[in-house]
Design an enzyme around this catalytic site. Structure first.
Site, mmCIF file in Angstrom:
data_model
loop_
_atom_site.group_PDB
_atom_site.id
_atom_site.type_symbol
_atom_site.label_atom_id
_atom_site.label_comp_id
_atom_site.label_asym_id
_atom_site.label_seq_id
_atom_site.Cartn_x
_atom_site.Cartn_y
_atom_site.Cartn_z
ATOM 1 N N LYS A 188 0.873 -1.173 0.000
ATOM 2 C CA LYS A 188 0.000 0.000 0.000
ATOM 3 C C LYS A 188 0.911 1.224 0.000
ATOM 4 O O LYS A 188 1.433 1.620 1.039
ATOM 5 C CB LYS A 188 -0.904 -0.021 1.242
ATOM 6 C CG LYS A 188 -2.226 0.713 1.093
ATOM 7 C CD LYS A 188 -2.120 2.207 0.990
ATOM 8 C CE LYS A 188 -1.903 2.894 2.310
ATOM 9 N NZ LYS A 188 -1.708 4.362 2.152
ATOM 10 N N GLU A 263 9.276 1.262 11.259
ATOM 11 C CA GLU A 263 10.348 2.258 11.159
ATOM 12 C C GLU A 263 9.650 3.606 11.199
ATOM 13 O O GLU A 263 8.941 3.973 10.271
ATOM 14 C CB GLU A 263 11.160 2.073 9.882
ATOM 15 C CG GLU A 263 12.457 2.856 9.906
ATOM 16 C CD GLU A 263 12.384 4.143 9.125
ATOM 17 O OE1 GLU A 263 12.123 5.187 9.775
ATOM 18 O OE2 GLU A 263 12.580 4.138 7.904
ATOM 19 N N CYS A 297 13.756 10.488 7.489
ATOM 20 C CA CYS A 297 13.597 10.212 8.929
ATOM 21 C C CYS A 297 14.925 10.282 9.669
ATOM 22 O O CYS A 297 14.968 10.616 10.846
ATOM 23 C CB CYS A 297 12.980 8.843 9.138
ATOM 24 S SG CYS A 297 11.331 8.722 8.474
ATOM 25 N N GLU A 398 10.169 16.073 15.323
ATOM 26 C CA GLU A 398 10.670 15.940 13.959
ATOM 27 C C GLU A 398 9.922 16.903 13.043
ATOM 28 O O GLU A 398 8.712 16.810 12.874
ATOM 29 C CB GLU A 398 10.498 14.503 13.462
ATOM 30 C CG GLU A 398 11.135 14.318 12.108
ATOM 31 C CD GLU A 398 11.214 12.866 11.670
ATOM 32 O OE1 GLU A 398 10.515 12.031 12.242
ATOM 33 O OE2 GLU A 398 11.989 12.589 10.737
#
Lengths: 503, 121
Positions: A188, A263, A297, A398
């Protein structure tokens, strides 16, 4: 065999994509579609079929059929050959894949044009692995002549849910290892960036991957993504994305106890000691932060500089940040393109406001570029905050954009304390000429990857994953085989007598 | 919560079955879909672990305790975008919009913005 995949057409520059289920491109059952938009100028670049639960059901069913009917019994050598063919096709189509990636998410061509070859490397690594997955033999602990051995078996159907920041390479990470280990896959892709995952599907069909072995269903999180994560016919989910969706997936996995690897985000410390060469340190810090407009990331977003070097570093880092070539990502000279979406631009702008309110010093950037040719795009200038305290939100959350938080540290212990004082633990980096200190820090930093005098070294043969809220499990490398297979123990009685306890 | 966000929430509530599960927001962080309010069900909240930051239009807003430490001083509103493309599983996405966070202007708390989040005692 597959082969019914239709060439994908484009009308007026707008490409049309269907779902890829059981080796065929097909509309979604609902007939719904969604648009993919260029972050450079907001033009529609693709109209994509929007899959939901019904389509996920069909894809899982196809994947289960292919697993039981073909793929689990396909010899590893044959699996390897197919993966190598896919790798060759990825490499041969690298230029076009790069162009589509740039259209879809704004990754500069200088980076995206390498993604086909980089993804091909992932497939080649796993093609090699396919023939090296095996169990062990063992002796019993008790007396007697027995043979024990383990069979390392595939899990079955693996669901992959990818983010938008590196669509093709993420698709490669989610598919190649799973296929090599004998699983079938339902992928997906992220809603912002479905094109290259569907191109990958087309190439796998061209390579002759049997129908149903890889299925690609673009769609939205709460419909398609959640249907995949909670599906009782799925044996494992590999997810890259944000924290809450990660834990929702874990909760959904409870139904049939599917395994999950996650992750998630990062706020990686880039620790720079005062013994470094200033120009090299600045160049590595720029590379660690601004690649992909900071939308990685593991970007080095918290730059920790030792106090003796701090002022000189800041001066040069700000100067170089102002020189970063921001522009149309289709231009090979561009080093930083737009952010992926209006929402992402809004998030970055919000954090710039937060940083100012928190008392950090905005040294450059902080807004959209003045260039009128970029006015319609989701562009943001390279932005540097200095005098940042690690307790500030801009040091803790973040931002996922081109925003540096530059902090000051005193000594090694101080650097470790600040470096680890964050909810994430995906990556960390150290720049120093002191070999002993570098390796001491590699041990002490709580991160899944530690880079010494480099950044963004992420290889198909090395494990990647996080500590703390950056998730669990590892992708890439031999360690990933553990996440994509399970062990079965077999015992054989070799004794010439039968133990008849109930005689 | 902005009027636009309230309208989106009303659509989500209207689509939910009568007596459906109550909702909750969790402030997410990290990666592509990070720093967004994710609308989920109250059952997804981990009691005794997640920290309630406040309430928005009758829906409790939570965060991971370590994340909450940095959010308690942040004053934000929940707004909505029409663009449904997101990396999260937030429930409103199926109803034609998406919740996002917006920073409040520097002005003192405005009583016309009743759903401003504040730390619960």
């Amino acid at each position: 065999m597959a082969g019914t995949a239709q060439p994908i057409g484009a009308e007026n520059g707008v490409r049309r994509y269907q779902l890829f289920i059981n080796g065929k491109f097909t509309d979604s059952r609902s007939g719904k579609t969604f648009e993919s938009i260029s972050p450079h100028d907001r033009s529609v670049v693709a109209v994509v079929a929007e899959g939901d639960k019904t389509d996920i059901d069909a894809a899982v069913s196809a994947a289960r059929g292919a697993y039981e009917g073909v793929w689990s019994t396909t010899p590893p050598g044959e699996r390897a050959k197919l993966l190598l063919k896919i790798a060759d096709l990825l490499e041969a189509n690298s230029a076009e894949l790069g162009r589509l990636e740039t259209l879809d998410m704004g990754m500069p061509m200088v980076m995206s044009s390498a993604m086909g070859a980089v993804s091909a490397d992932v497939f080649r690594y796993w093609a090699g692995m396919a023939t090296k997955i095996h169990g062990l033999t063992g002796e019993p602990m008790r007396p007697g002549d027995y043979l024990g051995y383990t069979l390392r078996e595939p899990l079955g159907v693996v669901g992959g849910i990818t983010p938008w920041n590196g669509p093709l390479i993420m698709a490669a990470w989610k598919t190649a290892p799973a296929l090599a280990c004998g699983n079938t896959v339902v992928l997906k892709p992220a809603e912002h960036t479905p094109m290259t995952s569907l191109e990958l599907a087309r190439l796998t069909a061209e390579a002759g991957l049997p129908e149903g072995v890889l299925n690609v269903v673009p769609g939205f999180g709460p419909t398609a993504g959640a249907a995949l994560a909670s599906h009782p016919g799925v044996d494992k989910i590999a997810f890259t994305g944000e924290y809450v969706t990660g834990r929702l997936i874990v909760q959904m996995s409870a139904s049939n106890l599917k395994t999950v690897t996650l992750e998630l985000g990062g706020k990686s410390p880039h620790i720079i000691f005062d013994d470094v060469d200033l120009e090299a340190a600045v160049a590595t810090a720029l590379f660690g932060l601004y690649m992909n407009s900071g939308q990685i990331c593991s970007a080095g977003t918290r730059i920790l500089v030792q106090e003796g070097l701090y002022d000189r570093f800041v001066e040069r880092f700000v100067e170089r940040s102002q020189q970063v070539k921001v522009g149309d990502p289709m231009d090979f000279a561009t080093r930083m393109g737009p952010l992926v979406s209006e929402e992402q631009l809004g998030k970055v702008q919000r954090y710039v406001e937060i940083g100012k309110k928190e008392g950090a010093r905005l040294r450059c950037g902080g807004g959209q570029p003045k260039d009128p040719t970029l006015a319609r795009g989701f562009y943001h200038e390279p932005t540097v905050f200095t005098e940042v305290d690690n307790k500030m939100q801009i040091a803790q959350e973040e931002i996922f954009g081109p925003v540096a938080s530059v902090l000051r540290f005193h000594d090694e212990d101080d650097a470790v304390r600040i470096g680890n004082d964050v909810i994430y633990g995906l990556a960390a980096g150290v720049q120093t000429k002191d070999l002993k200190r570098a390796h001491r820090l590699a041990k002490r930093l709580q991160a899944g990857t530690v880079w010494i005098n480099t950044w963004h070294m992420i290889e198909p043969n090395s494990p990647f994953g996080g500590y703390k809220l950056s998730g669990y499990g590892r992708e890439n490398g031999v360690a990933m085989v553990e996440h994509l297979t399970r062990l079965k123990q077999v015992w054989v009685d070799l004794n010439d007598f039968t133990m008849d306890l109930f005689a | 919560m902005t009027p636009r966000a309230r309208r989106l929430l009303a659509r989500v509530r209207a689509a939910a079955a009568d007596g459906g599960e109550p909702f909750a927001f969790i402030i997410s962080g990290g990666c592509c879909g990070g720093t967004n309010p994710v609308l989920c069900h109250r059952a997804n909240i981990i009691d005794g672990f997640d920290v309630q930051l406040g309430e928005a239009d009758g829906i409790a807003v939570y965060a991971h305790p370590d994340h909450a430490r940095y959010l308690v001083t942040d004053r934000f509103v929940i707004d909505a975008l029409d663009d449904v493309r997101s990396d999260t599983f937030s429930l409103e996405i199926a109803h034609g919009g998406r919740f996002v966070l917006r920073e409040l202007p520097d002005s003192p708390r405005n009583s016309a913005t009743p759903a401003v989040l504040s730390r619960t005692p």
